[in-house]
Each structure stands twice: as C-alpha cells, then as structure tokens.
Design an enzyme around this catalytic site. Structure first.
Site, PDB file in Angstrom:
ATOM      1  CE1 TYR A  33      54.434  45.331  19.362  1.00 35.37           C
ATOM      2  CE2 TYR A  33      54.378  46.530  21.151  1.00 35.37           C
ATOM      3  CZ  TYR A  33      55.160  45.373  19.650  1.00 35.37           C
ATOM      4  OH  TYR A  33      56.069  44.442  19.594  1.00 35.37           O
ATOM      5  CE  LYS A  85      51.974  41.221   3.537  1.00 30.92           C
ATOM      6  NZ  LYS A  85      53.566  40.396   2.439  1.00 30.92           N
ATOM      7  CG  ASP A 115      56.670  40.331   2.159  1.00 28.76           C
ATOM      8  OD1 ASP A 115      56.612  41.303   2.067  1.00 28.76           O
ATOM      9  OD2 ASP A 115      56.173  38.933   1.301  1.00 28.76           O
ATOM     10  CG  ASP A 118      58.962  43.568  18.150  1.00 29.33           C
ATOM     11  OD1 ASP A 118      59.580  44.530  19.332  1.00 29.33           O
ATOM     12  OD2 ASP A 118      58.302  42.933  18.166  1.00 29.33           O
ATOM     13  CG  ASP A 128      64.043  42.009  18.160  1.00 29.56           C
ATOM     14  OD1 ASP A 128      64.554  42.710  18.793  1.00 29.56           O
ATOM     15  OD2 ASP A 128      64.076  41.276  19.077  1.00 29.56           O
TER      16      ASP A 128
END
Ligand code: IPM
Ligand code: MG
Length: 355
Positions: free
Chosen positions: A135, A190, A222, A246, A250
């Site tokens: 970001y 990851k 994942d 992020d 959600d």
C-alpha cells in the site's frame, strides 16, 4: 475528550449522525467537532483530506469516521480520490494496528451465505497491519519496461515492503490481543513465494518467544482464504499484512452475513485511534435513510474502550445493540421475515432507548 467527526461521503453522514446521538445520550464530557473528508471535501476544498481536517484529526483523541468514495470521483488523479483521505489519515497519524472483529450475532445467523452451523457463534478478530506493505511501499509508478516478458512496453509496478520493526510492533499487538481472548494466534503470509512474507514469519516466530502462553500457528494466505469459508470457527485471532488483511477482512466480514454490523479500530502507539464501520459509502442507498448505523455505533463503542478509557460506556452501547436485535428491529440489509424493518434514524433511536 476530543473527538473529530469525519462523516465523509454517501451514507457516511447518516450513520455518523446516529452514532453521535448515542454518544450524546451517554452524558460524558465529549467535545465533538466535524470536518469534511473524501469526495465531499474534494468538492468543497479541492482535496479529499484538507489541511484543516488533518489538523482536527491530529489534535483529537479519536476520530469517528463514516465512509468515503463515490463512482463520480473514479476518474480523478489518484492523489485526489476520496480513498486517499483514509490512506492519508492512516499514514499521518501512524495508525498501524487495525482491529477488525467478525462476529456472527445469533439473531443474524440466517443472513450468512454459509450454513448456520458453520457460523453460529463465530467470533474472530483480524489484526491487520495498516501503514506498510504494498500500500505504501516505494518505488511505485509507471514506466517503459527495460526487461521482463515485454521489454519496451508500458508497465506499472508497486513495492511490497516490510521492515523488522514494523512487523515486530504489529506482532506484539496481535499476541497481546490473543492473550485477552482464547490465546490462539494465526499468522497469515505467503512465505512460499515472497521475501517480505519470509521476514514476516521469521519475526513473528521470534516475537512469539515473549508470549509462551499463546499458541501460534502459520498459514499461507491462499489456504487461509479457503479455511475461512470451510471452517471459520477454527480461527480466533489472525495477524497479517496490509494487503492480505484487506482481502481476508472483507471475506471474514461476509461470513457474518452483515457487513453493516461490523466496526473497526485503527490505533497508533499513543492509543489515538480512527474508528469506522467496515463497510463503505454505499452511494446507491445514500440519502434514503435506510442504511444500517449499527457498525458505526459499535465503532463508537470501540472508540470509548480503546482511545477514551471508558470501557463501561462501551459495554453499555454493545449491550444496547444486542437488545435492539433481540427486540427484532432490523435495517434492510439484515432484514428477514418475522422481524421489523426500520430505517437508519429509527435504529439509532432504538439504541438510545435501550441505553
Ligand atoms: C479498507 C478499504 C481501504 C483499504 C480502501 C478504501 C483504501 O478497502 O479499509 O479495507 O484498502 O484499506
Ligand atoms: Mg478493504
């Protein structure tokens, strides 16, 4: 106690107004001042985060934020888009620790897209690092590719980047949050592909030595996305970087079936915080008086607990919200047959009455 109110765009004004009603009903010495932010601020002052708004936020003990964004600003240069207001506030105030609870209220189990038995009683907390990662990493931009698959073509690039201290401080935040809950922490990364993630994992493992009472495990992002829909109740606290947080937050919010219910808190190391609903500005329903104000009201409760040192007042608000759900009151987003549909202001009034 100084609170900066930044309602922003879309339904932001309506939902913040209800949270203010609830705060006023507590009879605490709260000094609340409002400023423009997001697209609204761009329209009036040519910038989504005008200097006066930033100053008000910096001088406050806490910021109560509505939402920003509207399709009509999508064509603006990136630095003028409404989203830059929230990113700018996070950066300027150093709000690196983002808490996103995903709680499935028993009254709302039917609203989830998952089977009731998978989500009944769900109560997880995502701790998202909020001021680093891809970001904010530099360099970023557009240029002509010097190498890669298509040298000479236009390309764009961002930089995923974390320093050891950035990972250490969010790891401490997450371990301490886990200590106050069921003492289980899952760190998501990851590391099978990314250097950033390998450093993330190494540092989290080191910090873990200071929290022997917390059971730590690691999960690739994942797989975490998959496990969240397969067996969400296996999680308690999740700690992860800005981008993965992020996306996963959600996903976790949607498990509860009601993003209109979920608050969030973003804190710096002085416990100054920005509190906002997890949902967005919903321009399609703005001005209609039908938005769910409960996420913002619950964000105000988090604000009282984390930044204003008023845990009893926070408990009172949360109990009042629980009561209005038990009474069967529902805004459209959480409505189901047999319950009573109410508007934004009616819902706010009901919470005040339940207080
Ligand atoms: C969030 C939002 C923001 C983010 C946007 C509006 C910049 O999606 O708070 O999750 O990506 O962090
Ligand atoms: Mg998001």
């Amino acid at each position: 106690m100084k609170i900066a109110l930044l309602p922003g765009d879309g339904i932001g004004t309506e939902i913040v107004a209800e949270a203010v009603k609830v705060l006023k009903a507590l009879n605490l010495p709260l000094d609340m001042q409002t400023a423009d932010v997001g697209g609204t601020a761009y329209d009036k002052h040519d910038h989504p985060l005008p200097p006066a708004t930033l100053q008000l936020a910096q001088e406050a003990d806490a910021v109560l934020f509505g939402a920003v964004g509207d399709w009509k600003y999508d064509k603006l240069e990136r630095h003028l888009r409404p989203e830059q207001a929230i990113l700018g506030l996070r950066k300027a105030l150093g709000l690196y620790a983002n808490f996103r609870p995903a709680i499935c209220y028993k009254e709302l189990v039917g609203a989830s897209s998952l089977k009731p038995e998978l989500v009944a009683g769900l109560d997880i907390l995502i701790v998202r690092e909020l001021t680093g990662d891809i970001y904010f990493g530099t360099p970023r931009g557009r240029r002509t590719a010097a190498d890669g698959h298509f040298p000479g073509s236009e390309e764009a690039f961002d930089t995923m980047r974390y320093s050891r201290p950035e990972i250490e401080r969010i790891a401490h935040t997450a371990f301490q949050a886990a200590q106050k809950r069921s003492k289980r922490l899952t760190s998501v990364d990851k590391n099978n592909v990314l250097e950033t993630s390998q450093l993330w994992k190494d540092v989290v493992v080191e910090v873990a030595q200071q929290y022997p009472d917390v059971q730590l495990d690691h999960m690739l992002v994942d797989n975490a996305a998959m496990q969240l829909v397969k067996a969400p109740k296996n999680f308690d606290v999740i700690v992860t970087g800005n981008l993965f947080g992020d996306i996963l937050s959600d996903e976790a919010a949607m498990l509860t079936g009601s993003i209109g219910m979920l608050p969030s808190a973003s804190l710096n190391d002085k416990n100054q915080g920005l509190y906002e609903p997890s949902h967005g500005s919903a321009p399609d329903i703005a001005g209609k008086g039908i938005a769910n104000p409960l996420a913002t009201i619950l964000s105000a409760a988090m604000m009282l607990r984390f930044s204003l040192g008023q845990p009893e007042a926070a408990d009172r608000i949360e109990t009042a919200v629980q009561k209005v759900l038990e009474q069967g009151l529902r805004t459209g987003d959480i409505y189901s047959e047999g319950t009573q549909k109410v508007g934004t202001a009616q819902m706010g009034d009901a919470v005040v009455a339940a207080l």
